[in-house]
Design an enzyme around this catalytic site. Sequence first.
Site, mmCIF file in Angstrom:
data_model
loop_
_atom_site.group_PDB
_atom_site.id
_atom_site.type_symbol
_atom_site.label_atom_id
_atom_site.label_comp_id
_atom_site.label_asym_id
_atom_site.label_seq_id
_atom_site.Cartn_x
_atom_site.Cartn_y
_atom_site.Cartn_z
ATOM 1 N N GLY A 7 0.902 -1.082 -0.119
ATOM 2 C CA GLY A 7 0.148 0.052 -0.146
ATOM 3 C C GLY A 7 0.729 1.186 0.100
ATOM 4 O O GLY A 7 1.415 1.621 1.104
ATOM 5 N N ALA A 8 0.960 1.940 -1.489
ATOM 6 C CA ALA A 8 1.864 3.191 -1.066
ATOM 7 C C ALA A 8 1.108 4.363 -1.274
ATOM 8 O O ALA A 8 1.617 5.439 -1.728
ATOM 9 C CB ALA A 8 2.728 2.756 -2.639
ATOM 10 N N ASP A 32 2.293 -1.708 -4.693
ATOM 11 C CA ASP A 32 0.611 -1.431 -4.775
ATOM 12 C C ASP A 32 0.184 -1.883 -6.027
ATOM 13 O O ASP A 32 1.001 -2.461 -6.607
ATOM 14 C CB ASP A 32 0.751 0.384 -5.064
ATOM 15 C CG ASP A 32 -0.729 0.912 -4.473
ATOM 16 O OD1 ASP A 32 -0.659 1.447 -3.315
ATOM 17 O OD2 ASP A 32 -1.750 0.723 -5.186
ATOM 18 N N ARG A 82 -14.369 3.276 3.344
ATOM 19 C CA ARG A 82 -15.659 3.016 3.359
ATOM 20 C C ARG A 82 -16.297 4.039 2.366
ATOM 21 O O ARG A 82 -16.053 5.183 2.497
ATOM 22 C CB ARG A 82 -16.315 3.012 4.822
ATOM 23 C CG ARG A 82 -17.723 2.715 4.629
ATOM 24 C CD ARG A 82 -17.969 2.306 6.333
ATOM 25 N NE ARG A 82 -19.443 2.075 6.337
ATOM 26 C CZ ARG A 82 -19.884 1.840 7.662
ATOM 27 N NH1 ARG A 82 -19.060 1.583 8.540
ATOM 28 N NH2 ARG A 82 -21.268 1.943 8.114
ATOM 29 N N VAL A 118 -1.710 -2.213 9.434
ATOM 30 C CA VAL A 118 -2.368 -0.859 9.724
ATOM 31 C C VAL A 118 -3.684 -0.673 9.195
ATOM 32 O O VAL A 118 -4.495 0.027 9.848
ATOM 33 C CB VAL A 118 -1.447 0.201 9.005
ATOM 34 C CG1 VAL A 118 -1.745 1.512 9.081
ATOM 35 C CG2 VAL A 118 -0.089 -0.082 9.427
ATOM 36 N N SER A 119 -4.037 -1.638 8.190
ATOM 37 C CA SER A 119 -5.341 -1.302 7.416
ATOM 38 C C SER A 119 -6.633 -1.512 8.471
ATOM 39 O O SER A 119 -6.616 -2.160 9.491
ATOM 40 C CB SER A 119 -5.644 -2.440 6.512
ATOM 41 O OG SER A 119 -4.633 -2.533 5.527
ATOM 42 N N ASP A 148 -2.626 6.492 18.650
ATOM 43 C CA ASP A 148 -3.680 7.307 19.633
ATOM 44 C C ASP A 148 -2.896 7.721 20.569
ATOM 45 O O ASP A 148 -3.237 8.853 21.327
ATOM 46 C CB ASP A 148 -4.681 5.923 19.842
ATOM 47 C CG ASP A 148 -5.328 5.541 18.927
ATOM 48 O OD1 ASP A 148 -5.538 6.235 18.013
ATOM 49 O OD2 ASP A 148 -5.914 4.203 18.843
ATOM 50 N N ARG A 151 -1.212 11.183 19.890
ATOM 51 C CA ARG A 151 -2.422 11.993 19.896
ATOM 52 C C ARG A 151 -2.805 12.583 21.140
ATOM 53 O O ARG A 151 -3.092 13.803 21.439
ATOM 54 C CB ARG A 151 -3.763 11.731 19.045
ATOM 55 C CG ARG A 151 -3.409 11.616 17.595
ATOM 56 C CD ARG A 151 -4.612 10.891 16.886
ATOM 57 N NE ARG A 151 -4.339 10.981 15.455
ATOM 58 C CZ ARG A 151 -4.885 10.340 14.461
ATOM 59 N NH1 ARG A 151 -5.765 9.545 14.883
ATOM 60 N NH2 ARG A 151 -4.697 10.529 13.287
ATOM 61 N N HIS A 175 -8.908 0.152 18.473
ATOM 62 C CA HIS A 175 -8.730 1.319 17.898
ATOM 63 C C HIS A 175 -9.713 2.061 17.071
ATOM 64 O O HIS A 175 -9.751 1.685 16.081
ATOM 65 C CB HIS A 175 -7.385 1.069 16.843
ATOM 66 C CG HIS A 175 -7.053 2.161 16.034
ATOM 67 N ND1 HIS A 175 -6.462 3.428 16.466
ATOM 68 C CD2 HIS A 175 -7.246 2.168 14.505
ATOM 69 C CE1 HIS A 175 -6.244 3.996 15.292
ATOM 70 N NE2 HIS A 175 -6.524 3.435 14.307
HETATM 71 P P1 NAI Z 1 -4.619 5.270 0.616
HETATM 72 O O1 NAI Z 1 -6.056 4.614 -0.078
HETATM 73 O O2 NAI Z 1 -4.087 6.374 0.437
HETATM 74 O O3 NAI Z 1 -3.647 4.057 0.334
HETATM 75 C C1 NAI Z 1 -4.084 2.457 0.158
HETATM 76 C C2 NAI Z 1 -3.209 2.093 -0.834
HETATM 77 O O4 NAI Z 1 -3.566 0.708 -0.833
HETATM 78 C C3 NAI Z 1 -3.699 2.486 -2.167
HETATM 79 O O5 NAI Z 1 -2.537 3.064 -3.043
HETATM 80 C C4 NAI Z 1 -4.294 1.181 -2.999
HETATM 81 O O6 NAI Z 1 -3.927 1.228 -4.442
HETATM 82 C C5 NAI Z 1 -3.362 0.228 -2.455
HETATM 83 N N1 NAI Z 1 -4.186 -1.146 -2.545
HETATM 84 C C6 NAI Z 1 -5.300 -1.457 -2.301
HETATM 85 N N2 NAI Z 1 -5.562 -2.737 -2.571
HETATM 86 C C7 NAI Z 1 -4.248 -3.174 -2.686
HETATM 87 C C8 NAI Z 1 -3.443 -4.698 -2.816
HETATM 88 N N3 NAI Z 1 -4.626 -5.705 -3.061
HETATM 89 N N4 NAI Z 1 -2.371 -4.897 -2.826
HETATM 90 C C9 NAI Z 1 -1.471 -3.860 -2.767
HETATM 91 N N5 NAI Z 1 -2.032 -2.611 -2.684
HETATM 92 C C10 NAI Z 1 -3.335 -2.271 -2.568
HETATM 93 O O7 NAI Z 1 -5.067 5.043 2.081
HETATM 94 P P2 NAI Z 1 -4.243 5.436 3.457
HETATM 95 O O8 NAI Z 1 -4.597 6.588 4.120
HETATM 96 O O9 NAI Z 1 -2.766 5.052 3.243
HETATM 97 O O10 NAI Z 1 -4.714 4.246 4.808
HETATM 98 C C11 NAI Z 1 -4.519 2.971 4.285
HETATM 99 C C12 NAI Z 1 -5.126 2.276 5.090
HETATM 100 O O11 NAI Z 1 -4.850 2.527 6.557
HETATM 101 C C13 NAI Z 1 -6.690 2.302 5.613
HETATM 102 O O12 NAI Z 1 -7.119 1.127 5.720
HETATM 103 C C14 NAI Z 1 -7.019 3.344 6.749
HETATM 104 O O13 NAI Z 1 -8.066 3.207 7.352
HETATM 105 C C15 NAI Z 1 -5.627 2.561 7.607
HETATM 106 N N6 NAI Z 1 -5.391 3.764 8.692
HETATM 107 C C16 NAI Z 1 -4.908 3.018 9.755
HETATM 108 C C17 NAI Z 1 -4.256 3.878 10.895
HETATM 109 C C18 NAI Z 1 -4.152 2.995 12.068
HETATM 110 O O14 NAI Z 1 -3.674 3.620 12.906
HETATM 111 N N7 NAI Z 1 -4.108 1.772 12.230
HETATM 112 C C19 NAI Z 1 -4.197 5.209 10.891
HETATM 113 C C20 NAI Z 1 -4.584 5.661 9.393
HETATM 114 C C21 NAI Z 1 -5.097 4.886 8.421
#
Ligand code: NAI
Length: 308
Positions: A7-8, A32, A82, A118-119, A148, A151, A175
């Site tokens: 996930g880049a 990605d 979502r 992280v997801s 958290d 923050r 979380h």
């Molecule tokens: P984003 O949408 O910017 O990045 C997600 C990336 O995953 C996209 O570039 C997408 O093309 C890629 N992706 C989707 N399916 C894939 C696959 N099968 N193989 C490889 N890459 C794939 O989202 P962002 O903001 O980077 O967030 C990523 C995740 O982290 C989300 O689920 C978000 O809710 C979660 N998150 C968790 C936090 C935590 O504290 N655990 C904090 C912030 C975000």
Amino acid sequence: MKVTIVGAGNVGATCADVISYRGIASEVVLVDIKEGFAEGKAMDIMQCATTTVFNTQLSGTTGDYSKTAGSDVVVITSGIPRKPGMTREELIGINAGIVKSVADNVLTHSPNAIIVVVSNPMDTMTYLTLKATGLPKHRVIGMGGALDSSRFKYFLSKALDKPANDVQGMVIGGHGDTTMIPLTRLASYNGVPVSNFLSQAELDKVAADTMVGGATLTGLLGTSAWYAPGASVAYLVDSILNDQKRMIPCSVFLEGEYGQEDICMGVPCIIGKNGVEKIVDVQLNDAEKALFAKSADAVRNMNADLKS
Ligand code: NAI
């Protein structure tokens, strides 16, 4: 030391950036699904090497997992947010499919890697990763409590009007903005309980601000945050790769600790080269224990959606 980040997007690329300029790993591979995206992010960050001055080698790939071979740590940030009209169950179903296939792919090439999930919904995705891969529990770590807690310390430092680095505090539990538990009773300013400086009403406001910390940023940014999440993942990866043995609240599989079983939730852990090296048993008071049990119910409810 090699790290793969799947996930880049915003969080994954920020994490790669922090790992590079802080010299946490010698090699980072971004993966990605979007054609050329990981390659582009890696190239952009690599072009900072002579200005922010680092030697980490970054590369990107569109789904060629052979490039990730021999990774010590794999971070999973892939997933979708979502969308309007999508139920929580549908989101969990889609992200569970992504996380599971990614975990299988990375382990084929890096069978000894420690996985950092992280997801979102993170506690449920961590539980799924553990169950789907059959990895020992010390090798599957959910990142949420580090963010958290950072923050929480930010809001404490604002209320105290003191530097954040002089403030100690942690957030445990699920979380999510209704499931996390900022432990105000144990927070301190250079070892002195913060209750010496802040009223109960002020402490309650700090806790409330922490719990909606992510939502506040989503409101301001129009999308979820990435600087603090990316830096928090890098902080956790640093503790693993460089055997820092930091105590970090992480979502880990519980087998009786904190009164819970068969669930992944945030508890303080010693994180080192073996992943989760110890779960620290902090004595909670009755009110905190009740909050933890309620949080576990909510996380368990979410986990139930995995099966439907
Ligand atoms: P984003 O949408 O910017 O990045 C997600 C990336 O995953 C996209 O570039 C997408 O093309 C890629 N992706 C989707 N399916 C894939 C696959 N099968 N193989 C490889 N890459 C794939 O989202 P962002 O903001 O980077 O967030 C990523 C995740 O982290 C989300 O689920 C978000 O809710 C979660 N998150 C968790 C936090 C935590 O504290 N655990 C904090 C912030 C975000």
